[in-house]
Design a protein around this motif. Structure first.
Motif, PDB file in Angstrom:
ATOM      1  N   UNK A   1       4.406   9.488  -6.392  1.00  0.00           N
ATOM      2  CA  UNK A   1       4.986  10.735  -5.897  1.00  0.00           C
ATOM      3  C   UNK A   1       6.448  10.873  -6.312  1.00  0.00           C
ATOM      4  N   UNK A   2       7.180   9.776  -6.200  1.00  0.00           N
ATOM      5  CA  UNK A   2       8.581   9.797  -6.621  1.00  0.00           C
ATOM      6  C   UNK A   2       8.666  10.083  -8.114  1.00  0.00           C
ATOM      7  N   UNK A   3       7.828   9.443  -8.897  1.00  0.00           N
ATOM      8  CA  UNK A   3       7.847   9.649 -10.350  1.00  0.00           C
ATOM      9  C   UNK A   3       7.426  11.070 -10.728  1.00  0.00           C
ATOM     10  N   UNK A   4       6.470  11.617 -10.018  1.00  0.00           N
ATOM     11  CA  UNK A   4       5.995  12.973 -10.326  1.00  0.00           C
ATOM     12  C   UNK A   4       7.060  14.012 -10.030  1.00  0.00           C
ATOM     13  N   UNK A   5       7.774  13.845  -8.914  1.00  0.00           N
ATOM     14  CA  UNK A   5       8.709  14.883  -8.502  1.00  0.00           C
ATOM     15  C   UNK A   5      10.155  14.664  -8.956  1.00  0.00           C
ATOM     16  N   UNK A   6      10.591  13.437  -9.124  1.00  0.00           N
ATOM     17  CA  UNK A   6      11.996  13.238  -9.495  1.00  0.00           C
ATOM     18  C   UNK A   6      12.191  12.889 -10.968  1.00  0.00           C
ATOM     19  N   UNK A   7      11.258  12.222 -11.593  1.00  0.00           N
ATOM     20  CA  UNK A   7      11.425  11.796 -12.982  1.00  0.00           C
ATOM     21  C   UNK A   7      11.543  12.945 -13.974  1.00  0.00           C
ATOM     22  N   UNK A   8      10.736  14.005 -13.857  1.00  0.00           N
ATOM     23  CA  UNK A   8      10.870  15.078 -14.849  1.00  0.00           C
ATOM     24  C   UNK A   8      12.273  15.676 -14.923  1.00  0.00           C
TER      25      UNK A   8
ATOM     26  N   UNK B   1       0.842  -1.195   0.000  1.00  0.00           N
ATOM     27  CA  UNK B   1       0.000   0.000   0.000  1.00  0.00           C
ATOM     28  C   UNK B   1       0.880   1.249   0.000  1.00  0.00           C
ATOM     29  N   UNK B   2       1.942   1.247   0.805  1.00  0.00           N
ATOM     30  CA  UNK B   2       2.861   2.372   0.839  1.00  0.00           C
ATOM     31  C   UNK B   2       3.518   2.578  -0.534  1.00  0.00           C
ATOM     32  N   UNK B   3       3.864   1.493  -1.216  1.00  0.00           N
ATOM     33  CA  UNK B   3       4.462   1.584  -2.547  1.00  0.00           C
ATOM     34  C   UNK B   3       3.500   2.193  -3.561  1.00  0.00           C
ATOM     35  N   UNK B   4       2.245   1.813  -3.478  1.00  0.00           N
ATOM     36  CA  UNK B   4       1.243   2.338  -4.404  1.00  0.00           C
ATOM     37  C   UNK B   4       1.090   3.841  -4.220  1.00  0.00           C
ATOM     38  N   UNK B   5       1.242   4.317  -3.000  1.00  0.00           N
ATOM     39  CA  UNK B   5       1.130   5.749  -2.721  1.00  0.00           C
ATOM     40  C   UNK B   5       2.438   6.484  -3.038  1.00  0.00           C
ATOM     41  N   UNK B   6       3.575   5.902  -2.651  1.00  0.00           N
ATOM     42  CA  UNK B   6       4.850   6.619  -2.784  1.00  0.00           C
ATOM     43  C   UNK B   6       5.438   6.576  -4.202  1.00  0.00           C
ATOM     44  N   UNK B   7       5.242   5.506  -4.942  1.00  0.00           N
ATOM     45  CA  UNK B   7       5.826   5.404  -6.288  1.00  0.00           C
ATOM     46  C   UNK B   7       5.376   6.536  -7.211  1.00  0.00           C
TER      47      UNK B   7
END
Length: 126
Positions: A32-39, A24-30
Motif C-alpha cells: 500500500x505504501x509503495x502503491x500510493x507514495x512511490x509513484x 503480517x501487517x508488513x506484508x499488507x502495508x508495504x
C-alpha cells in the motif's frame, strides 16, 4: 520448577506472536505504501541513482558516496569552513549536478571506515 518453565515458554510464545503479527501487517502495508507514495517520488529516486552511480573497475556500478569521492560528493562546508564560503573567504557556487553529503556525513564515515580498516589505502581524492 514446572511453573517457571511454563512461564518462560509462554513469554517466548508471546514475542513470537507479536513478531508474526508485525510480519503480517508488513506484508499488507508495504504494498500500500509503495502503491500510493512511490509513484510520486519515483522520478527523484531514479535521478538520484543516475547521478550518484559510479562504475568501479572489477566491481561494477556502485553508489558514489560509498567510494569516498570527496571531489564529487563531499560536503564543501565541512572541515571548519563557514557555510557557503570556500578558501580565502571566497563564496563558491554549489555544484547542482550531483547531490552532496550534508553535515560532513561522508567525511565522518570515511574516518570511521579508516579507523576500522587501518591497512586500507585510499584513492587519490580520499
Amino acid at each position: 520448577g514446572e511453573t517457571s518453565a511454563k512461564g518462560e515458554l509462554a513469554g517466548m510464545y508471546q514475542y513470537g506472536a507479536t513478531d508474526f503479527a508485525r510480519e503480517v501487517l508488513s506484508v499488507v502495508s508495504a504494498p500500500l505504501v509503495l502503491i500510493f507514495s512511490l509513484p510520486g517520488c519515483a522520478d527523484a529516486i531514479c535521478d538520484f541513482v543516475r547521478v550518484t552511480t559510479m562504475e568501479v573497475p572489477g566491481v561494477g556500478d556502485v553508489c558514489g558516496f560509498g567510494c569516498f569521492d570527496f571531489t564529487k560528493f563531499g560536503d564543501e562546508n565541512w572541515g571548519g569552513q563557514m557555510p557557503g564560503v570556500g578558501e580565502m573567504g571566497k563564496s563558491f557556487a554549489r555544484r547542482a549536478a550531483r547531490p552532496k553529503a550534508k553535515l560532513g556525513k561522508m567525511e565522518k564515515s570515511f574516518f570511521g571506515f579508516k579507523n576500522n580498516n587501518p591497512s586500507w589505502a585510499p584513492e587519490e581524492s580520499g
